[in-house]
Design a protein around this motif. Structure first.
Motif, PDB file in Angstrom:
ATOM      1  N   ILE A 189      23.482  50.310  29.520  1.00 43.91           N
ATOM      2  CA  ILE A 189      22.823  49.000  29.455  1.00 43.91           C
ATOM      3  C   ILE A 189      22.698  48.377  30.840  1.00 43.91           C
ATOM      4  O   ILE A 189      21.833  47.542  31.083  1.00 43.91           O
ATOM      5  CB  ILE A 189      23.557  48.039  28.509  1.00 43.91           C
ATOM      6  N   ALA A 190      23.561  48.771  31.751  1.00 43.94           N
ATOM      7  CA  ALA A 190      23.495  48.228  33.110  1.00 43.94           C
ATOM      8  C   ALA A 190      22.265  48.717  33.859  1.00 43.94           C
ATOM      9  O   ALA A 190      21.883  48.154  34.884  1.00 43.94           O
ATOM     10  CB  ALA A 190      24.752  48.603  33.888  1.00 43.94           C
ATOM     11  N   LEU A 191      21.623  49.781  33.338  1.00 43.90           N
ATOM     12  CA  LEU A 191      20.467  50.355  34.019  1.00 43.90           C
ATOM     13  C   LEU A 191      19.150  50.013  33.341  1.00 43.90           C
ATOM     14  O   LEU A 191      18.097  50.438  33.795  1.00 43.90           O
ATOM     15  CB  LEU A 191      20.620  51.882  34.089  1.00 43.90           C
ATOM     16  N   SER A 192      19.182  49.255  32.258  1.00 51.42           N
ATOM     17  CA  SER A 192      17.968  49.000  31.487  1.00 51.42           C
ATOM     18  C   SER A 192      17.304  47.708  31.928  1.00 51.42           C
ATOM     19  O   SER A 192      17.960  46.758  32.322  1.00 51.42           O
ATOM     20  CB  SER A 192      18.321  48.903  29.993  1.00 51.42           C
ATOM     21  N   GLY A 193      15.973  47.702  31.862  1.00 47.38           N
ATOM     22  CA  GLY A 193      15.212  46.490  32.129  1.00 47.38           C
ATOM     23  C   GLY A 193      15.040  46.193  33.613  1.00 47.38           C
ATOM     24  O   GLY A 193      15.558  46.885  34.494  1.00 47.38           O
ATOM     25  N   TRP A 194      14.254  45.153  33.893  1.00 48.18           N
ATOM     26  CA  TRP A 194      13.983  44.729  35.266  1.00 48.18           C
ATOM     27  C   TRP A 194      15.065  43.792  35.796  1.00 48.18           C
ATOM     28  O   TRP A 194      15.196  43.610  36.997  1.00 48.18           O
ATOM     29  CB  TRP A 194      12.639  44.004  35.332  1.00 48.18           C
ATOM     30  N   PHE A 195      15.833  43.182  34.897  1.00 49.50           N
ATOM     31  CA  PHE A 195      16.828  42.207  35.303  1.00 49.50           C
ATOM     32  C   PHE A 195      18.169  42.883  35.544  1.00 49.50           C
ATOM     33  O   PHE A 195      18.508  43.876  34.906  1.00 49.50           O
ATOM     34  CB  PHE A 195      16.995  41.123  34.232  1.00 49.50           C
ATOM     35  N   GLN A 196      18.909  42.320  36.474  1.00 45.04           N
ATOM     36  CA  GLN A 196      20.251  42.833  36.736  1.00 45.04           C
ATOM     37  C   GLN A 196      21.194  42.384  35.622  1.00 45.04           C
ATOM     38  O   GLN A 196      21.120  41.250  35.145  1.00 45.04           O
ATOM     39  CB  GLN A 196      20.769  42.289  38.080  1.00 45.04           C
ATOM     40  N   PRO A 197      22.099  43.284  35.186  1.00 43.21           N
ATOM     41  CA  PRO A 197      23.058  42.892  34.151  1.00 43.21           C
ATOM     42  C   PRO A 197      24.075  41.904  34.714  1.00 43.21           C
ATOM     43  O   PRO A 197      24.297  41.846  35.930  1.00 43.21           O
ATOM     44  CB  PRO A 197      23.720  44.217  33.765  1.00 43.21           C
ATOM     45  N   LEU A 198      24.673  41.137  33.828  1.00 38.46           N
ATOM     46  CA  LEU A 198      25.729  40.202  34.225  1.00 38.46           C
ATOM     47  C   LEU A 198      27.076  40.879  34.002  1.00 38.46           C
ATOM     48  O   LEU A 198      27.392  41.292  32.882  1.00 38.46           O
ATOM     49  CB  LEU A 198      25.639  38.913  33.418  1.00 38.46           C
ATOM     50  N   ILE A 199      27.836  40.986  35.063  1.00 37.96           N
ATOM     51  CA  ILE A 199      29.142  41.649  35.008  1.00 37.96           C
ATOM     52  C   ILE A 199      30.216  40.590  35.182  1.00 37.96           C
ATOM     53  O   ILE A 199      30.177  39.790  36.117  1.00 37.96           O
ATOM     54  CB  ILE A 199      29.262  42.724  36.097  1.00 37.96           C
ATOM     55  N   TYR A 200      31.180  40.629  34.263  1.00 37.69           N
ATOM     56  CA  TYR A 200      32.278  39.662  34.331  1.00 37.69           C
ATOM     57  C   TYR A 200      33.606  40.415  34.245  1.00 37.69           C
ATOM     58  O   TYR A 200      33.775  41.298  33.404  1.00 37.69           O
ATOM     59  CB  TYR A 200      32.184  38.643  33.193  1.00 37.69           C
ATOM     60  N   GLN A 201      34.527  40.066  35.121  1.00 36.82           N
ATOM     61  CA  GLN A 201      35.846  40.690  35.147  1.00 36.82           C
ATOM     62  C   GLN A 201      36.909  39.614  35.016  1.00 36.82           C
ATOM     63  O   GLN A 201      36.786  38.534  35.612  1.00 36.82           O
ATOM     64  CB  GLN A 201      36.049  41.474  36.438  1.00 36.82           C
ATOM     65  N   ALA A 202      37.942  39.940  34.235  1.00 35.96           N
ATOM     66  CA  ALA A 202      39.046  38.992  34.028  1.00 35.96           C
ATOM     67  C   ALA A 202      40.350  39.774  33.938  1.00 35.96           C
ATOM     68  O   ALA A 202      40.365  40.949  33.558  1.00 35.96           O
ATOM     69  CB  ALA A 202      38.818  38.169  32.762  1.00 35.96           C
ATOM     70  N   SER A 203      41.425  39.121  34.318  1.00 32.99           N
ATOM     71  CA  SER A 203      42.747  39.750  34.297  1.00 32.99           C
ATOM     72  C   SER A 203      43.722  38.864  33.555  1.00 32.99           C
ATOM     73  O   SER A 203      43.563  37.637  33.501  1.00 32.99           O
ATOM     74  CB  SER A 203      43.261  39.997  35.718  1.00 32.99           C
ATOM     75  N   SER A 204      44.740  39.487  33.008  1.00 35.26           N
ATOM     76  CA  SER A 204      45.781  38.750  32.304  1.00 35.26           C
ATOM     77  C   SER A 204      46.755  38.158  33.302  1.00 35.26           C
ATOM     78  O   SER A 204      47.062  38.776  34.331  1.00 35.26           O
ATOM     79  CB  SER A 204      46.510  39.680  31.338  1.00 35.26           C
ATOM     80  N   SER A 205      47.219  36.971  33.004  1.00 30.94           N
ATOM     81  CA  SER A 205      48.236  36.350  33.856  1.00 30.94           C
ATOM     82  C   SER A 205      49.638  36.802  33.486  1.00 30.94           C
ATOM     83  O   SER A 205      50.587  36.506  34.215  1.00 30.94           O
ATOM     84  CB  SER A 205      48.137  34.821  33.755  1.00 30.94           C
ATOM     85  N   ARG A 206      49.760  37.560  32.382  1.00 28.26           N
ATOM     86  CA  ARG A 206      51.084  37.965  31.903  1.00 28.26           C
ATOM     87  C   ARG A 206      51.363  39.450  32.078  1.00 28.26           C
ATOM     88  O   ARG A 206      52.507  39.861  32.269  1.00 28.26           O
ATOM     89  CB  ARG A 206      51.209  37.599  30.424  1.00 28.26           C
ATOM     90  N   TYR A 207      50.328  40.257  31.974  1.00 25.92           N
ATOM     91  CA  TYR A 207      50.502  41.703  32.038  1.00 25.92           C
ATOM     92  C   TYR A 207      49.491  42.299  33.011  1.00 25.92           C
ATOM     93  O   TYR A 207      48.437  41.717  33.254  1.00 25.92           O
ATOM     94  CB  TYR A 207      50.316  42.325  30.647  1.00 25.92           C
ATOM     95  N   PRO A 208      49.803  43.501  33.529  1.00 26.70           N
ATOM     96  CA  PRO A 208      48.874  44.161  34.455  1.00 26.70           C
ATOM     97  C   PRO A 208      47.707  44.808  33.724  1.00 26.70           C
ATOM     98  O   PRO A 208      47.559  46.036  33.727  1.00 26.70           O
ATOM     99  CB  PRO A 208      49.762  45.197  35.156  1.00 26.70           C
ATOM    100  N   LEU A 209      46.909  43.992  33.073  1.00 31.31           N
ATOM    101  CA  LEU A 209      45.753  44.525  32.360  1.00 31.31           C
ATOM    102  C   LEU A 209      44.518  43.707  32.729  1.00 31.31           C
ATOM    103  O   LEU A 209      44.600  42.517  33.015  1.00 31.31           O
ATOM    104  CB  LEU A 209      45.980  44.533  30.847  1.00 31.31           C
TER     105      LEU A 209
END
Length: 535
Positions: free
Chosen positions: A201-221
């Motif tokens: 899905i990151a390669l489809s269409g003329w528009f750039q995909p929206l990428i969001y990253q988040a991390s836990s404040s309690r565990y290394p995930l």
């Protein structure tokens, strides 16, 4: 015609731009709003997934805490209990015990020993910590399905571990993606990703995909969420259905307003020329009161424009337009012609002040002196004291030349007044540069008499400065008995404003001069005075 045609072509272009601009702005802001909406949805989805992963991690560490009851017990003693614990608790693929860095027993494999790396199909991470977790691509028993292992090493060489099946997280990702086209990827301690969704899905269409990253404040995930460009397009479409109709309406209104303004703007020159030719302009006169003689000693000529339909155009509008369109000199010459015709019927004493406003462009014009001398010659039998009223703006350009012109006219018996004194930035320097006879105090300072509880230090300073420079002072815009008395007590000789008389046409002025011109003004008879000025 070519110039007018270019202006009309320019007007059409401006109208089109004014109509298109709101639409472009609307599209831009709807795109921003759609992007913000998708981002908020991503944040919500990622936080929901992180919360679920944290709850599963809590369960895993609680499980390991429960397994510590089997410390120092042999696998033969705890085998059945491990199987029972592993089967009765959700999320877990297996739980077990470590001895000397090897798996001694587990709920899945019983007491068959084996290495940890064989079970997780990779080398154990080197963390230097007694507690660690890791996402893995699979286990020996289920090699094609990801999982998460949680490990607790004890100081005596024993340890306990629990493996959570990654399918639970995948199912949760699937539930979140039921209404959105997302690609999820979750990692525990930078291990193997647990993913769901089409990575393309990151390669489809003329528009750039929206990428969001988040991390836990309690565990290394951490979790990475990629929204398909179609999500952005869908959100954009929904916002545009709400915003764009408003933008279209605003665009139409703006085009109408711009067309109306440009039509008036572009046609001012021709309209003024036609109005002069058809006699739509009239001179009005506002009497000036002399405190020393206690009667009317002069009048200021003002130009008024009444269209054939009876509507009047405000002076600040048509004078500003005339200046912008290069028509102020013809307009002033027309005013001089009107005055010269009107004053033939006046019955006034010699020395009657006749004040005429001079525009900056006319003052700079090569024929200015000749125009004023020609006018003075036309009305010389009335023996007026002609006063040229100049604004500070009139004196900015070509100061030396302007001073020469004014001195020439003063030598011919005319007087010079600076109008609206104090409203510009260089008034004091003008008093030193140019020879003045009168100083007109702006109405803004006059109004301060009633608004500052009797304290008007600026007004008092201007009046005192005028006396020091031996300039006659005229207070304009006087509208109340309090203002009149205040100026009278401070030696202001000339008073002009609605309190004494309003501007009036020539016929009304002749009648007014005959009835009221010789009458003194008493500050305590405001109601009587207002009755007289309405004539």
């Amino acid at each position: 015609m070519p110039l007018l045609k270019r202006k009309r072509d320019y007007a059409r272009l401006v109208i089109i731009i004014s109509g298109v601009l709101p639409l472009i702005i609307g599209i831009f802001f709807t795109a921003l709003d759609a992007r913000h909406t998708v981002r908020q949805q991503q944040v919500s989805a990622a936080n929901t997934l992180l919360s679920q992963a944290e709850r599963m991690s809590d369960s895993a560490w609680n499980m390991i805490t429960e397994l510590r009851q089997f410390q120092h017990q042999s696998c033969s003693q705890i085998e059945n209990q491990l199987q029972r614990i592993g089967s009765l608790n959700p999320y877990f693929r297996a739980v077990g015990k470590m001895e000397e860095n090897r798996i001694a027993c587990s709920s899945a494999y019983g007491t068959k020993p084996g290495s940890l790396s064989d079970m997780i199909m990779r080398d154990a991470p080197v963390t230097g910590k007694a507690w660690w977790s890791l996402s893995i691509a699979g286990t020996a028993g289920v090699p094609d399905r990801p999982a998460v292992i949680f490990m607790r090493d004890l100081p005596d060489g024993e340890g306990f571990w629990a493996v959570i099946d990654g399918q639970y997280l995948i199912d949760f990702m699937r539930a979140i993606s039921s209404t959105h086209l997302y690609h999820f990827s979750m990692e525990f301690n930078n291990g193997a990703p647990i993913s769901f969704g089409d990575p393309q899905i990151a390669l489809s269409g003329w528009f750039q995909p929206l990428i969001y990253q988040a991390s836990s404040s309690r565990y290394p995930l951490s979790v990475t969420l990629i929204a398909s460009p179609s999500e952005l397009i869908s959100a954009w479409r929904q916002v545009m259905l709400i915003i764009m109709p408003v933008a279209i309406i605003f665009s139409i209104l703006l085009m109408m307003l711009m067309a109306n303004w440009l039509q008036r703007r572009i046609s001012w020159r021709d309209e003024i020329r036609r109005a002069i030719a058809s006699g739509q302009f009239r001179a009005h006169y506002q009497p000036v009161y002399d405190n020393r003689q206690q009667r009317c000693s002069g009048a200021e000529a003002l130009l008024r424009w009444t269209t054939p339909d009876g509507n009047g155009i405000r002076p600040d509008i048509f004078i500003g337009a005339a200046e912008a369109e290069g028509m102020i000199v013809p307009l002033t010459r027309h005013l001089l012609d009107l005055i010269a015709e009107d004053v033939q019927a006046w019955q006034v004493e010699p020395g009657f002040h006749l004040a005429i406003n001079v525009a900056a462009d006319h003052l700079q014009h090569p024929d200015f002196v000749d125009d004023m001398l020609h006018f003075a010659d036309r009305v010389k039998d009335k023996q007026f004291l002609i006063t040229l009223e100049l604004t500070e703006r009139s004196l900015i350009k070509d100061g030396v030349e302007v001073a020469r012109k004014l001195e020439q006219l003063r030598g011919c018996g005319m007087k010079v007044a600076i109008d609206d004194f104090g409203t510009g930035h260089c008034s004091l320097s003008y008093l030193q540069t140019f020879t003045m006879d009168y100083l007109k105090i702006d109405r803004g300072f006059i109004n301060a008499i009633e608004s500052l509880e009797g304290r008007t230090p600026v007004l008092d300073a201007i009046i005192q400065l005028s006396h020091e420079l031996e300039l006659e002072v005229l207070g304009e815009g006087v509208e109340s008995a309090l203002q009149f008395s205040y100026l009278q007590r401070r030696g202001v000789v000339f008073i002009q404003g609605y309190y004494y008389a309003r501007p009036m046409d020539n016929a009304a002025l002749i009648t007014w001069l005959a009835r009221q011109g010789e009458q003194p003004v008493k500050a305590n008879h405001a109601s009587e005075t207002h009755q007289t000025v309405s004539l």
